[in-house]
Design a protein around this motif. Structure first.
Motif, PDB file in Angstrom:
ATOM      1  N   LYS A 130       0.826  -1.203   0.000  1.00 25.72           N
ATOM      2  CA  LYS A 130       0.000   0.000   0.000  1.00 25.72           C
ATOM      3  C   LYS A 130       0.863   1.256   0.000  1.00 25.72           C
ATOM      4  CE  LYS A 130      -3.914   1.814   2.721  1.00 25.72           C
ATOM      5  NZ  LYS A 130      -4.762   1.523   3.906  1.00 25.72           N
ATOM      6  N   ASP A 198      -3.973   5.381  -4.407  1.00 23.44           N
ATOM      7  CA  ASP A 198      -4.359   4.037  -4.846  1.00 23.44           C
ATOM      8  C   ASP A 198      -4.311   3.913  -6.373  1.00 23.44           C
ATOM      9  OD1 ASP A 198      -4.690   3.235  -2.245  1.00 23.44           O
ATOM     10  OD2 ASP A 198      -6.879   3.390  -2.257  1.00 23.44           O
ATOM     11  N   TYR A 202      -2.045   1.284  -8.346  1.00 23.44           N
ATOM     12  CA  TYR A 202      -2.658   0.367  -9.300  1.00 23.44           C
ATOM     13  C   TYR A 202      -1.888   0.385 -10.618  1.00 23.44           C
ATOM     14  CZ  TYR A 202      -5.981  -1.628 -12.600  1.00 23.44           C
ATOM     15  OH  TYR A 202      -6.551  -2.390 -13.591  1.00 23.44           O
ATOM     16  N   TYR A 212      -0.190  -7.834  -4.958  1.00 17.85           N
ATOM     17  CA  TYR A 212      -0.448  -6.632  -4.160  1.00 17.85           C
ATOM     18  C   TYR A 212      -0.916  -7.003  -2.758  1.00 17.85           C
ATOM     19  CZ  TYR A 212      -2.388  -2.193  -2.610  1.00 17.85           C
ATOM     20  OH  TYR A 212      -2.668  -1.065  -1.899  1.00 17.85           O
ATOM     21  N   ASP A 214      -2.669  -5.126   0.579  1.00 24.62           N
ATOM     22  CA  ASP A 214      -3.342  -3.904   1.032  1.00 24.62           C
ATOM     23  C   ASP A 214      -2.967  -3.597   2.481  1.00 24.62           C
ATOM     24  OD1 ASP A 214      -4.954  -1.672   0.885  1.00 24.62           O
ATOM     25  OD2 ASP A 214      -6.774  -2.753   1.451  1.00 24.62           O
ATOM     26  N   ASP A 215      -1.672  -3.388   2.678  1.00 20.81           N
ATOM     27  CA  ASP A 215      -1.146  -3.053   3.999  1.00 20.81           C
ATOM     28  C   ASP A 215       0.170  -2.311   3.765  1.00 20.81           C
ATOM     29  OD1 ASP A 215      -0.879  -2.845   6.710  1.00 20.81           O
ATOM     30  OD2 ASP A 215      -0.529  -4.980   7.082  1.00 20.81           O
TER      31      ASP A 215
END
Length: 237
Positions: A130, A198, A202, A212, A214-215
């Motif tokens: 992230k 984001d 991406y 990926y 998400d952290d």
């Protein structure tokens, strides 16, 4: 001056010979004017291999530890990064983040290229993590495009902890510039900053083909270390 000496005479030719970097999408880098190049960060080698393939000078926000190391090695490393025009960044807190943003905006105000790794640290396992919103703040405040970049193969040649890189070909891939002018004046809106960041991540993901997560990378790294300590506790006598 030392930057170009390194790039064209000292370090650059050696890197090109050893790693034969493939370059894709170089046409997306503007010939002049300010822009942010936002990339994934897989290896210490990224600091050198991306600038080698660019025609323009790029200034990175480099972690402060590169400038404060002990002993002769530490002094040499600090001298090298300073001479190459890299900017030390303290990553230990909110105020430190604001200082990094100010430094980055200063580079952009001079019409230069700014290199930044939105993950905030190297990936410890080769996955993409992230992004932090500082890249969005700078893009909106400076009103500049963001060019996504993917380093491909640098984790394999020099993962964290490996001092001497393996000799293997790598790829540096640039995507189309991202225009966030529609969000002008909204750099204080956390929802907008998250959305912009984001989108940048991406695009990096699409270029790199990484898995990926998400952290945040630093948080995941700390969790991994804690798990290792629980698995292999130190014995006390």
């Amino acid at each position: 001056m030392f930057y170009y000496l390194l790039k064209y005479l000292l370090l650059g030719p050696v890197l090109r010979l050893l790693f034969r970097p493939r370059t894709e999408g170089l046409e997306h880098i503007p010939e002049d004017g300010a822009a942010i190049v936002a990339g994934n960060h897989l290896s210490f080698s990224d600091h050198f291999l991306m600038p080698v393939v660019l025609r323009r000078r790029i200034t990175f926000l480099a972690k402060q530890e590169y400038f404060t190391g002990p002993g002769v090695k530490g002094r040499l490393t600090a001298a090298f990064f300073r001479s190459a025009g890299q900017i030390p960044v303290d990553r230990s807190g909110k105020e430190a983040g604001q200082a990094a943003i100010r430094e980055g905006l200063g580079v952009l105000a001079k019409g230069e290229l700014l290199g930044i790794y939105p993950e905030g640290t190297r990936s410890h396992d080769g996955r993409l993590y992230k992004g932090k919103v500082g890249v969005a703040v700078m893009a909106l405040k400076a009103g500049v495009p963001v060019i996504p970049c993917a380093m491909v193969g640098t984790f394999e040649i020099q993962p964290p902890g490996q001092v001497v890189p393996k000799i293997k070909r790598v790829t540096v891939r640039f995507g189309e510039p991202l225009d966030f002018s529609r969000y002008a004046g909204m750099e204080d809106d956390r929802t907008i900053l998250r959305a912009v960041t984001d989108e940048i991540m991406y695009r990096i993901l699409a270029l790199s083909g990484q898995e990926y997560v998400d952290d945040y990378a630093a948080k995941a790294k700390e969790a991994g270390h804690a798990a290792e300590q629980r698995k292999f506790p130190r014995f006390r006598h």
